[in-house]
Design a protein around this motif. Structure first.
Motif, PDB file in Angstrom:
ATOM      1  N   THR A 182      11.107   1.347 -20.956  1.00 24.28           N
ATOM      2  CA  THR A 182      10.122   2.130 -21.389  1.00 24.28           C
ATOM      3  C   THR A 182       9.215   2.803 -20.460  1.00 24.28           C
ATOM      4  O   THR A 182       9.121   3.932 -20.211  1.00 24.28           O
ATOM      5  N   LEU A 183       8.834   1.963 -19.364  1.00 32.55           N
ATOM      6  CA  LEU A 183       7.958   2.195 -18.455  1.00 32.55           C
ATOM      7  C   LEU A 183       8.342   3.145 -17.455  1.00 32.55           C
ATOM      8  O   LEU A 183       7.728   4.144 -17.020  1.00 32.55           O
ATOM      9  N   ALA A 184       9.721   2.693 -17.178  1.00 33.96           N
ATOM     10  CA  ALA A 184      10.964   3.696 -16.068  1.00 33.96           C
ATOM     11  C   ALA A 184      10.795   5.148 -16.667  1.00 33.96           C
ATOM     12  O   ALA A 184      11.076   6.008 -15.817  1.00 33.96           O
ATOM     13  N   ALA A 361       1.098   2.582 -25.956  1.00 29.97           N
ATOM     14  CA  ALA A 361       2.457   3.648 -25.757  1.00 29.97           C
ATOM     15  C   ALA A 361       4.006   2.981 -25.964  1.00 29.97           C
ATOM     16  O   ALA A 361       4.646   3.528 -26.376  1.00 29.97           O
ATOM     17  N   ILE A 362       3.845   1.633 -25.409  1.00 29.26           N
ATOM     18  CA  ILE A 362       5.180   1.040 -25.589  1.00 29.26           C
ATOM     19  C   ILE A 362       5.378   1.007 -27.109  1.00 29.26           C
ATOM     20  O   ILE A 362       6.492   1.265 -27.723  1.00 29.26           O
ATOM     21  N   LEU A 393      -3.678   8.328 -15.984  1.00 24.97           N
ATOM     22  CA  LEU A 393      -3.350   7.331 -16.994  1.00 24.97           C
ATOM     23  C   LEU A 393      -2.868   8.315 -18.213  1.00 24.97           C
ATOM     24  O   LEU A 393      -1.444   7.967 -18.822  1.00 24.97           O
ATOM     25  N   VAL A 394      -3.420   9.325 -18.641  1.00 22.05           N
ATOM     26  CA  VAL A 394      -2.992   9.850 -19.830  1.00 22.05           C
ATOM     27  C   VAL A 394      -1.860  10.776 -19.291  1.00 22.05           C
ATOM     28  O   VAL A 394      -0.666  10.998 -20.388  1.00 22.05           O
ATOM     29  N   SER A 395      -1.835  11.261 -18.311  1.00 17.79           N
ATOM     30  CA  SER A 395      -0.452  12.190 -17.804  1.00 17.79           C
ATOM     31  C   SER A 395       0.577  11.248 -17.857  1.00 17.79           C
ATOM     32  O   SER A 395       1.651  11.645 -18.229  1.00 17.79           O
ATOM     33  N   LEU A 396       0.509  10.011 -17.409  1.00 14.75           N
ATOM     34  CA  LEU A 396       1.854   9.050 -17.318  1.00 14.75           C
ATOM     35  C   LEU A 396       2.020   8.842 -18.785  1.00 14.75           C
ATOM     36  O   LEU A 396       3.518   8.824 -18.898  1.00 14.75           O
ATOM     37  N   LEU A 397       1.292   8.674 -19.534  1.00 11.06           N
ATOM     38  CA  LEU A 397       1.514   8.336 -21.013  1.00 11.06           C
ATOM     39  C   LEU A 397       2.114   9.519 -21.844  1.00 11.06           C
ATOM     40  O   LEU A 397       2.521   9.459 -22.894  1.00 11.06           O
TER      41      LEU A 397
END
Length: 473
Positions: A182-184, A361-362, A393-397
């Motif tokens: 999920t993170l990837a 998010a996960i 952070l919010v952009s990556l999410l």
């Protein structure tokens, strides 16, 4: 590199140890008063944390983090003064620092943050939001330091799960086997829409301005739209139906001039019952001048006090609009409990902990249930480390818009030496533009360019001048 094995699977991640923590603060005075809920903010100190980490080879690096110590949000007990609220947050920083430095065993960034949060809340019982403030800052600063030590960006550290989400500290409802995948899959964007906050005492039109600031920056909602080009807005509600209806009508008269816009409502715990909020929505729907505004509502944030939220089902309200918890999101199980009451959204705030946002998010990406969503909400993030780390952070999410209000109520990097301002402006030319006294957050056509946040470290190519600050009092 090590394999940290624990319940539910294993995660390959480096181990670090926090060996130094220093805390500082700067006094911030707002250019405009900001009223939210029952509080009006005119000044507050900004906390800064400097952390030194050491890896298993004995190499060290420093990192930083910053956050406003905003009174009357973490704890809204009317018995406490704003100064006492700020002291609560200072106490959290001191307790979290002490607990971090007592930990002698190197571990993953995620485990260090989780253990520190649990221990600090144990030492400061009663209000997990306030107690979690210090751990959230230390976790960010430690991640910044690790990224600088490893020569990688925040985005790389998270997407490769070098932060180490997994092991025995992973909450039981998250499947460790899916975490890394999920993170990837997370992808930061090059820009994000700024959702402008409309505070309860903000002037709506130029004619509403009784006390001009005279600093060339916008004061009224009219001027904000013309200056920044926002198309997303967050409207604070007071809980007083007649007053809210009148104010919403004046806001709609300005927003309806645009071809398209979207809004969120923030109740800030001001509604005493579901019936009270239902009455306001009914009045909005019965008012023709509010037809476009009603159609533009994306969700409603935290309408009820945290004391009653988990005992107050949304009922029919949940069928009319999506609802999000914010102040009631005070622990790992809060969102799950809120979902049982009809809520489908939860906030991301760096002051609650970056790893908690990632775990939300996960859960949302891998969970079941229609319409679940995560939203980025501000706590007057200031130019520099605070706003940069939150934006990254919010952009990556994967969020397409985020509440941004620090730039409106505080102009630029207040209290920073000119050399510090110049370093941040040079490191992030897409994020800042030059104002009369230094760099200002740049918002054009309602969007913030953030490509430069992919630098080495946690979203910052510069560090503050810590020695120019006063130690945390």
């Amino acid at each position: 590199m090590i394999v940290d094995k624990g319940i539910g699977g294993s995660v390959t991640a480096p181990r670090i140890r926090i060996i130094e923590i220093d805390a500082f603060e700067r006094d911030i005075r707002l250019r405009l008063p900001f009223r939210f809920g029952a509080a009006t903010l005119e000044k507050a100190p900004q906390a800064f944390i400097r952390v030194r980490v050491e890896d298993e080879k004995g190499r060290t690096a420093i990192g930083g983090a910053a956050e406003m110590m905003v009174p009357k949000w973490f704890d809204k007990n009317p018995v406490l003064t704003p100064a006492e609220n700020v002291d609560q947050l200072r106490a959290s920083i001191r307790a979290a620092a002490a607990a971090s430095l007592e930990a002698s065993v190197a571990t993953t960034l995620f485990t260090a943050a989780r253990v520190n949060e649990i221990e600090t809340i144990r030492r400061l019982p009663g209000n997990p939001l306030a107690a979690g403030f210090g751990p959230s800052l230390i976790a960010r600063a430690a991640l910044d330091a690790y990224c600088r030590l490893a020569g990688i960006s925040f985005f790389d550290a998270v997407r490769r799960n070098l932060i180490g989400i997994g092991g025995h500290t992973l909450p039981g409802d998250i499947d460790a086997g899916t975490v890394s995948a999920t993170l990837a899959d997370l992808r930061p964007a090059g820009s994000i829409s700024a959702r402008h906050t409309i505070g309860l005492v903000d002037p709506i039109t130029e004619g509403d301005i009784a006390d001009p600031v005279g600093d060339s920056l916008p004061q009224s909602l009219e001027a904000v739209v013309a200056h920044y080009g926002n198309r997303w807005f967050k409207i604070k509600l007071s809980g007083g139906i007649d007053a809210d209806l009148d104010r919403l009508t004046r806001i709609a008269a300005v927003l309806d001039r645009m071809p398209d816009y979207r809004v969120t409502f923030d109740g800030n715990e001001q509604f005493g019952a579901a019936e009270q909020l239902a009455a306001l929505l009914a009045r909005i729907e019965a008012t023709p001048r509010l037809a476009r505004l009603r159609a533009a509502i994306t969700f409603v944030e935290q309408p009820f006090s945290r004391a009653i939220t988990m005992e107050t089902p949304l009922g029919d309200l949940a069928a009319r609009l999506p609802f999000l918890i914010d102040e009631s999101d005070d622990g790992d199980g809060a969102f799950a409990r809120a979902r049982g009451l009809g809520y489908t959204g939860v906030s991301s705030k760096t002051c609650k902990g970056i790893y908690r946002s990632l775990m939300k998010a996960i859960r949302i990406r891998t969970g079941t249930g229609p319409g679940l969503f995560l939203s980025g909400e501000d706590l007057t993030c200031q130019a520099g480390l605070a706003v940069q780390q939150d934006l990254a952070l919010v952009s990556l999410l994967g969020l397409s818009h985020v509440e941004r209000n620090g730039h409106h109520y505080v102009a630029g990097m207040q209290g920073a030496p000119q050399a510090e301002k110049a370093r941040f402006a040079a490191a992030h030319p897409d994020l800042y533009e030059q104002g009369a006294t230094g760099p200002l957050l740049s918002i054009r056509d309602g969007r913030i360019a953030i490509a430069s946040l992919g630098t080495i470290g946690y979203a910052s190519g510069a560090l503050p001048d810590f020695e120019a600050m006063k130690p945390l009092t």
